[in-house]
Write a protein that holds these residues in place. Sequence first.
Motif, PDB file in Angstrom:
ATOM      1  N   LEU A 160      53.259  21.618  33.238  1.00  0.00           N
ATOM      2  CA  LEU A 160      52.546  21.165  32.048  1.00  0.00           C
ATOM      3  C   LEU A 160      53.132  19.841  31.599  1.00  0.00           C
ATOM      4  O   LEU A 160      54.350  19.621  31.686  1.00  0.00           O
ATOM      5  CB  LEU A 160      52.703  22.188  30.914  1.00  0.00           C
ATOM      6  CG  LEU A 160      52.281  23.634  31.211  1.00  0.00           C
ATOM      7  CD1 LEU A 160      52.944  24.587  30.238  1.00  0.00           C
ATOM      8  CD2 LEU A 160      50.766  23.752  31.137  1.00  0.00           C
ATOM      9  N   LYS A 161      52.264  18.995  31.088  1.00  0.00           N
ATOM     10  CA  LYS A 161      52.783  17.777  30.470  1.00  0.00           C
ATOM     11  C   LYS A 161      53.374  18.076  29.100  1.00  0.00           C
ATOM     12  O   LYS A 161      54.361  17.477  28.680  1.00  0.00           O
ATOM     13  CB  LYS A 161      51.668  16.731  30.331  1.00  0.00           C
ATOM     14  CG  LYS A 161      51.110  16.207  31.655  1.00  0.00           C
ATOM     15  CD  LYS A 161      50.117  15.087  31.389  1.00  0.00           C
ATOM     16  CE  LYS A 161      49.578  14.511  32.689  1.00  0.00           C
ATOM     17  NZ  LYS A 161      48.605  15.409  33.333  1.00  0.00           N
ATOM     18  N   ASP A 162      52.750  19.030  28.399  1.00  0.00           N
ATOM     19  CA  ASP A 162      53.182  19.371  27.044  1.00  0.00           C
ATOM     20  C   ASP A 162      52.857  20.843  26.792  1.00  0.00           C
ATOM     21  O   ASP A 162      51.682  21.213  26.712  1.00  0.00           O
ATOM     22  CB  ASP A 162      52.484  18.481  26.019  1.00  0.00           C
ATOM     23  CG  ASP A 162      53.017  18.681  24.597  1.00  0.00           C
ATOM     24  OD1 ASP A 162      53.754  19.665  24.362  1.00  0.00           O
ATOM     25  OD2 ASP A 162      52.679  17.848  23.731  1.00  0.00           O
ATOM     26  N   GLN A 185      45.043  19.223  29.732  1.00  0.00           N
ATOM     27  CA  GLN A 185      46.147  18.364  30.192  1.00  0.00           C
ATOM     28  C   GLN A 185      46.360  18.458  31.699  1.00  0.00           C
ATOM     29  O   GLN A 185      47.291  17.849  32.233  1.00  0.00           O
ATOM     30  CB  GLN A 185      47.447  18.720  29.465  1.00  0.00           C
ATOM     31  CG  GLN A 185      47.946  20.135  29.722  1.00  0.00           C
ATOM     32  CD  GLN A 185      49.281  20.412  29.049  1.00  0.00           C
ATOM     33  OE1 GLN A 185      50.271  19.738  29.341  1.00  0.00           O
ATOM     34  NE2 GLN A 185      49.307  21.367  28.135  1.00  0.00           N
ATOM     35  N   GLY A 186      45.505  19.226  32.388  1.00  0.00           N
ATOM     36  CA  GLY A 186      45.628  19.332  33.833  1.00  0.00           C
ATOM     37  C   GLY A 186      46.749  20.229  34.292  1.00  0.00           C
ATOM     38  O   GLY A 186      47.237  20.095  35.428  1.00  0.00           O
ATOM     39  N   GLY A 187      47.187  21.157  33.432  1.00  0.00           N
ATOM     40  CA  GLY A 187      48.259  22.067  33.793  1.00  0.00           C
ATOM     41  C   GLY A 187      47.804  23.117  34.791  1.00  0.00           C
ATOM     42  O   GLY A 187      46.615  23.324  35.014  1.00  0.00           O
ATOM     43  N   PRO A 197      43.806  28.232  36.098  1.00  0.00           N
ATOM     44  CA  PRO A 197      44.014  26.957  36.805  1.00  0.00           C
ATOM     45  C   PRO A 197      45.218  27.005  37.740  1.00  0.00           C
ATOM     46  O   PRO A 197      46.330  27.329  37.325  1.00  0.00           O
ATOM     47  CB  PRO A 197      44.224  25.944  35.674  1.00  0.00           C
ATOM     48  CG  PRO A 197      44.641  26.748  34.495  1.00  0.00           C
ATOM     49  CD  PRO A 197      43.998  28.086  34.631  1.00  0.00           C
ATOM     50  N   VAL A 198      44.980  26.701  39.009  1.00  0.00           N
ATOM     51  CA  VAL A 198      46.036  26.644  40.018  1.00  0.00           C
ATOM     52  C   VAL A 198      45.793  25.408  40.872  1.00  0.00           C
ATOM     53  O   VAL A 198      44.657  24.922  40.969  1.00  0.00           O
ATOM     54  CB  VAL A 198      46.041  27.909  40.904  1.00  0.00           C
ATOM     55  CG1 VAL A 198      46.339  29.150  40.094  1.00  0.00           C
ATOM     56  CG2 VAL A 198      44.716  28.058  41.645  1.00  0.00           C
ATOM     57  N   PRO A 199      46.817  24.869  41.510  1.00  0.00           N
ATOM     58  CA  PRO A 199      46.616  23.695  42.356  1.00  0.00           C
ATOM     59  C   PRO A 199      45.932  24.066  43.673  1.00  0.00           C
ATOM     60  O   PRO A 199      46.191  25.127  44.246  1.00  0.00           O
ATOM     61  CB  PRO A 199      48.033  23.175  42.588  1.00  0.00           C
ATOM     62  CG  PRO A 199      48.900  24.388  42.429  1.00  0.00           C
ATOM     63  CD  PRO A 199      48.244  25.243  41.398  1.00  0.00           C
ATOM     64  N   GLU A 200      45.061  23.192  44.136  1.00  0.00           N
ATOM     65  CA  GLU A 200      44.411  23.396  45.428  1.00  0.00           C
ATOM     66  C   GLU A 200      45.459  23.360  46.531  1.00  0.00           C
ATOM     67  O   GLU A 200      46.402  22.555  46.493  1.00  0.00           O
ATOM     68  CB  GLU A 200      43.373  22.293  45.656  1.00  0.00           C
ATOM     69  CG  GLU A 200      42.664  22.381  46.995  1.00  0.00           C
ATOM     70  CD  GLU A 200      41.773  21.167  47.235  1.00  0.00           C
ATOM     71  OE1 GLU A 200      41.181  21.072  48.325  1.00  0.00           O
ATOM     72  OE2 GLU A 200      41.692  20.303  46.328  1.00  0.00           O
TER      73      GLU A 200
END
Length: 730
Positions: free
Chosen positions: A428-430, A438-440, A234-237
């Motif tokens: 990361l949120k957690d 968590q969308g990390g 997972p990486v940000p667009e």
Amino acid sequence: MATFQDIQLLRTNYLRGPSIWTYRPILEVWLDLGQLEDYPSHLLPGFNQRLTAWLPDLIEHHCGVGERGGFLQRLEEGTWCGHVLEHIVIELLNLSGMPAEFGQTRETSRRGVYRMVFRCPEEAVARVALAQGHRLIMAAINDQPFDLPAAIAAIKTAIDDRYLGPSTACIVTAASERRIPHIRLNDGNLVQLGYGAAQRRIWTAETDQTSAIAEGIAQDKDFTKRLLASCGVPVPEGQVVKSADEAWEVAQQIGLPVTVKPSDGNHARGVTLELTREADIRAAFALAEPEGSEVIVERFVEGVEHRLLVVGGKVVAACKGETVSVTGNGKSTLRELVELENRDPRRGIEQEYPLSPIDVDAPAVQLELRRQDVTPDSVIEPGRSILLQRNGNMAIDCTDEVHPDVAYYAQLAARIVGLDIAGMDMVLKDVSQPMKPQGGAILEVNAGPGLLMHLKPTSGTPRPVGMAIVDHLFPRTEGGSGAGRIPIVGIAGTRENAFIARLVGWLLQLSGRLTGVASSEGMFLANRRTQGGSAAHWAGAHRLLTNRLAEAAVIQTTARSILDEGLAYDRCLVGVVTDMDGFEQLADHDIAELGQMRRVLRTQIDVVLEGGAGVLNADVGPVAELAELCDGEVLLYSTHADHPRVAAHRASARQGGSGGEGRAVFLRGDQVVLATGGAERVLGTLGALALPGGVRPDPAALLAAIAAVWAMDLTPELIAAGIKTFEYAA
């Protein structure tokens, strides 16, 4: 009060390796006290009081008394100024952040002249500390002012200029704990761990296993993200943009808020987070553009910034960040509030501080302030929090909280990029929860990451990341105490030692090891001369030990080299001492008789490894007596089969005494005999063991070489065959 003339510093020698004083680098200083020879400390009015007022921590120096306050006791009783200068220099180094516990001062045969030494790993630092200590002691003697903070600052500057950075230093320290030797290869942070073919190299947290291709990939943040995304990480667009107009256009396409950052920057320079306004995005583009070759606009990921350190495919440490802000009091300007924040002892410009000072005039901070409609000169109302930095403050350890899923993605990213050591910047949120739910995301992969945040976190447990890297470079094996080492044979003395070194090198070469020789006849590799002139000194040995081809090394040294420079290696597998000749040429080192040579040449035996051997000439009594100092086995050689020392050595082994197996090499008539306790084997006659062309070497030199390689378990058959094929030309 009479004014005393300065103590004269006659000469200084920096001994880089084991010497007559200690195993570690030291500065040796020859001092002439002059008239102060008649004035020990208790006869100098007010001297002790002035000295202890400047340096109150001298009370911690045990000195020879062996207890706290020991040195102060010596001061009151009366001790000479050379000894006092030793302790002053040590204390100045301590105050400058470089502990230096070892020092000694000894009289010479010349009245008022002393040799003083103190330990310091960097010569330039040692010389600055000596100069400042010399100034301090003369000021205390003559009741003159002395600027102690300036002296400490001068030493700290020398340390900052010359000492290893914290990341490199922690790896070197870890290597030393495992008894892996190190050699600094430049004035920066390029360090060799180990010797010869067994070496590894580090440059900060990069190693010789760090792929240049992988490092190039990590520097291109956009390409790294695309590579990771293609493998399911997972990486940000995001997208590379060429202008502020394009940055705003892409931001709208991706969806606000966004992050703007350089494509190949580092240390969070030029990175601006959580941007929603067009003006801020345009300003962030201008901030990022000078920091890299391209600018990236990417989706802002909500959460806390984390750094995970991956070494050898495993997460070994993790920390998380915190934003930096100040809270107003209704009286102070923002600039004044920042000045108070910068007094935090964790903040400093030197590398050893985990947090950097906040520069309220830095472009990134200015941009944050504009987003909050304040300036550095604004008076902030009571209770209002002003955000100064959103990133770059990762110093809270969270290693024990890392979820296996988070660790998995960090490890996977390192493998995808191809880095053996990598710092993963993740949001990361957690960190204790799985990553994707968590969308990390992983924002960056860093080659050669800084280690200070893991060594000195602002909260949490420091992590032994240096040892993790050393264990990666030198995997632990059962009984593997020789990590990073090649077999080294050290030969000290004067009698045919170049021949001994060359023959030992040839025999080791025949045993299957590519062998280098540093001798007074030059430098050799595989018995081929690679350098003319004498190499029987520190520099010659140093060049050999840095040669990545050398699988074994034979190093000839002299008493003068030991006195002038120290040995170039910390330990050796075999140490050979042939004689104690040559004291007549060492008057400049205050050596005037044969008995003083023991202290010099014992250095060669002091450095023999516990699993190694000392080879000693039984025909020279003072040489044979060095046997009691050897940590390893002792082999004696003699031109007389019935030599009483050889007989006693063999008998001691038969009776279960110390000293190993009681091995000896000697002549019985014309026969060369290898003996182990009571057992004997004839290697051959001197005639049969002649060199090509019938050349017969000096018998004692031949025996010394045979004993050295026999100590390394070369077979008698190989030894005999090797001697007969040794083409020797001086």
